[in-house]
Design a protein around this motif. Structure first.
Motif, PDB file in Angstrom:
ATOM      1  N   PRO A  51     -19.578   4.136 -10.167  1.00 42.33           N
ATOM      2  CA  PRO A  51     -18.999   5.304  -9.496  1.00 42.33           C
ATOM      3  C   PRO A  51     -17.749   5.847 -10.176  1.00 42.33           C
ATOM      4  O   PRO A  51     -17.387   7.003  -9.961  1.00 42.33           O
ATOM      5  N   LEU A  52     -17.080   5.024 -10.984  1.00 43.91           N
ATOM      6  CA  LEU A  52     -15.855   5.465 -11.642  1.00 43.91           C
ATOM      7  C   LEU A  52     -16.100   6.008 -13.049  1.00 43.91           C
ATOM      8  O   LEU A  52     -15.150   6.301 -13.767  1.00 43.91           O
ATOM      9  N   VAL A 115      -6.785   9.362  -9.632  1.00 42.21           N
ATOM     10  CA  VAL A 115      -5.863   8.476  -8.915  1.00 42.21           C
ATOM     11  C   VAL A 115      -6.442   7.075  -8.819  1.00 42.21           C
ATOM     12  O   VAL A 115      -5.758   6.079  -9.093  1.00 42.21           O
ATOM     13  N   VAL A 116      -7.718   6.971  -8.443  1.00 42.60           N
ATOM     14  CA  VAL A 116      -8.340   5.660  -8.241  1.00 42.60           C
ATOM     15  C   VAL A 116      -8.528   4.923  -9.561  1.00 42.60           C
ATOM     16  O   VAL A 116      -8.153   3.753  -9.693  1.00 42.60           O
ATOM     17  N   ILE A 142     -10.144  11.620   1.110  1.00 43.00           N
ATOM     18  CA  ILE A 142     -11.073  10.833   0.298  1.00 43.00           C
ATOM     19  C   ILE A 142     -10.466   9.466  -0.010  1.00 43.00           C
ATOM     20  O   ILE A 142     -11.125   8.431   0.112  1.00 43.00           O
ATOM     21  N   LEU A 143      -9.184   9.455  -0.394  1.00 41.43           N
ATOM     22  CA  LEU A 143      -8.513   8.186  -0.710  1.00 41.43           C
ATOM     23  C   LEU A 143      -8.406   7.307   0.528  1.00 41.43           C
ATOM     24  O   LEU A 143      -8.560   6.075   0.440  1.00 41.43           O
ATOM     25  N   ALA A 144      -8.171   7.902   1.678  1.00 43.51           N
ATOM     26  CA  ALA A 144      -8.092   7.114   2.907  1.00 43.51           C
ATOM     27  C   ALA A 144      -9.441   6.481   3.234  1.00 43.51           C
ATOM     28  O   ALA A 144      -9.509   5.360   3.753  1.00 43.51           O
ATOM     29  N   GLU A 145     -10.528   7.193   2.904  1.00 41.69           N
ATOM     30  CA  GLU A 145     -11.864   6.702   3.211  1.00 41.69           C
ATOM     31  C   GLU A 145     -12.338   5.637   2.228  1.00 41.69           C
ATOM     32  O   GLU A 145     -12.877   4.604   2.634  1.00 41.69           O
ATOM     33  N   TYR A 150     -11.252  -0.026  -3.344  1.00 40.60           N
ATOM     34  CA  TYR A 150     -10.639  -0.275  -4.641  1.00 40.60           C
ATOM     35  C   TYR A 150      -9.259  -0.907  -4.501  1.00 40.60           C
ATOM     36  O   TYR A 150      -8.480  -0.939  -5.451  1.00 40.60           O
ATOM     37  N   GLY A 151      -8.948  -1.385  -3.301  1.00 43.24           N
ATOM     38  CA  GLY A 151      -7.659  -2.024  -3.067  1.00 43.24           C
ATOM     39  C   GLY A 151      -6.500  -1.058  -3.010  1.00 43.24           C
ATOM     40  O   GLY A 151      -5.361  -1.436  -3.306  1.00 43.24           O
ATOM     41  N   LEU A 152      -6.761   0.196  -2.628  1.00 50.12           N
ATOM     42  CA  LEU A 152      -5.730   1.232  -2.617  1.00 50.12           C
ATOM     43  C   LEU A 152      -5.521   1.778  -1.206  1.00 50.12           C
ATOM     44  O   LEU A 152      -6.453   1.855  -0.411  1.00 50.12           O
ATOM     45  N   LYS A 153      -4.277   2.180  -0.944  1.00 52.01           N
ATOM     46  CA  LYS A 153      -3.942   2.737   0.362  1.00 52.01           C
ATOM     47  C   LYS A 153      -2.854   3.782   0.203  1.00 52.01           C
ATOM     48  O   LYS A 153      -1.900   3.604  -0.558  1.00 52.01           O
ATOM     49  N   VAL A 154      -2.987   4.889   0.942  1.00 51.19           N
ATOM     50  CA  VAL A 154      -1.984   5.949   0.900  1.00 51.19           C
ATOM     51  C   VAL A 154      -0.739   5.504   1.652  1.00 51.19           C
ATOM     52  O   VAL A 154      -0.829   4.929   2.742  1.00 51.19           O
ATOM     53  N   LYS A 155       0.438   5.744   1.071  1.00 46.57           N
ATOM     54  CA  LYS A 155       1.692   5.394   1.731  1.00 46.57           C
ATOM     55  C   LYS A 155       1.814   6.119   3.065  1.00 46.57           C
ATOM     56  O   LYS A 155       1.543   7.318   3.166  1.00 46.57           O
TER      57      LYS A 155
END
Length: 301
Positions: A51-52, A115-116, A142-145, A150-155
């Protein structure tokens, strides 16, 4: 005809070893319909397996089937990857007709992918600040979902649609309106999506000068070292932002121009035959002819 996994896996292997989508060894002996079916399966399998790999793959993997990987959008995605990952250009100029899916790919899924995968801070501008912020909002969603995958979270303290970042990272996104201020951090990927709202605005010499002044004095000052810049727009005037950039950039930046007209001309970037539609799944040649007749030749050009 449905193709087995052995054929699909072999095709995926071929595509990874060769530049582009060269499946000639598999396509020999198949009808046109069978070739299309196999290529569709191969592309779908590639998207699922990585996907990346590209913005298009990321969109196809995480949109629950809502984003359609039309050929021209995959091509645009490949051009973006060529600059971001292979350093083939500094400034990518993409010219496309309206209503062909460019914004969903370049202003939402591309920032999310950058970003990802690359931990980039992305800056995006469009003709109006609130419109640009809507892309920032959708990218943040999209990033929140998918970010947790991918081990990522919006501040939690940077959730503004026009400016947000990831936890424990400088990666994130900011948006701005063309002609307006840009405050704060720069970006490693900067995108301008339609700096002009419509054909009427494009005819204004005052507005064109305003866009150019903003580009030189405000937007470009946000480039971080090694940053890549993408301008994607529908052209309505020869003295628009793309026209001025082609005349003035010189050797300061390595520029790549990709023109994807609604109806193919000679030496088409996609390899279409003259007269072929850009995205016949949405607008076939007859539909495009009706649009041209209704809007007039000046606006169409």
């Amino acid at each position: 005809r449905s193709f087995g996994m052995a054929e699909v896996e072999r095709g995926v292997g071929l595509s990874r070893r060769k530049k582009g989508n060269d499946y000639a060894e598999l396509l020999d002996g198949l009808t046109v319909e069978e070739q299309r079916a196999l290529l569709a399966q191969l592309e779908d399998e590639q998207f699922r397996s990585d996907p990346l790999a590209s913005p298009a793959a990321f969109a196809a993997a995480h949109s629950e089937g809502l984003w359609k990987p039309y050929r021209h959008l995959q091509f645009i995605s490949d051009q973006i990857v060529a600059g971001v990952e292979r350093n083939e250009w500094d400034l990518l100029l993409l010219t496309t007709p309206p209503r062909h899916g460019k914004t969903e790919l370049t202003s939402r899924w591309t920032p999310a992918w950058a970003v990802v995968k690359h931990g980039m801070r992305v800056g995006l501008a469009s003709y109006e600040a609130d419109f640009a912020a809507s892309h920032g909002r959708r990218t943040r969603e999209i990033l929140a979902e998918v970010g947790p995958q991918y081990g990522l979270k919006v501040k939690s303290d940077t959730r503004s649609a026009s400016r947000w970042e990831l936890e424990r990272s400088d990666a994130g996104m900011w948006t701005a309106g063309v002609g307006g201020p840009i405050t704060g951090k720069g970006g490693r990927l900067l995108i301008v999506d339609d700096p002009v709202k419509n054909a009427e605005e494009a005819q204004s010499a005052v507005y064109r000068e305003r866009v150019w002044e903003w580009w030189t004095s405000t937007f470009l000052t946000r480039r971080e070292p090694g940053a890549k810049v993408v301008v994607i727009m529908t052209r309505w005037h020869e003295d628009d932002l793309v026209g001025r950039l082609l005349k003035s950039v010189g050797t300061q930046m390595r520029v790549k121009l990709v023109n994807l007209p609604a109806i193919a001309e000679d030496d088409d970037a996609l390899g279409r035959q003259p007269g072929d539609a850009l995205c016949p799944e949405r607008y076939d040649v007859n539909s495009l002819a009706m649009i041209r007749e209704s809007v007039g030749s000046r606006v169409w050009a």
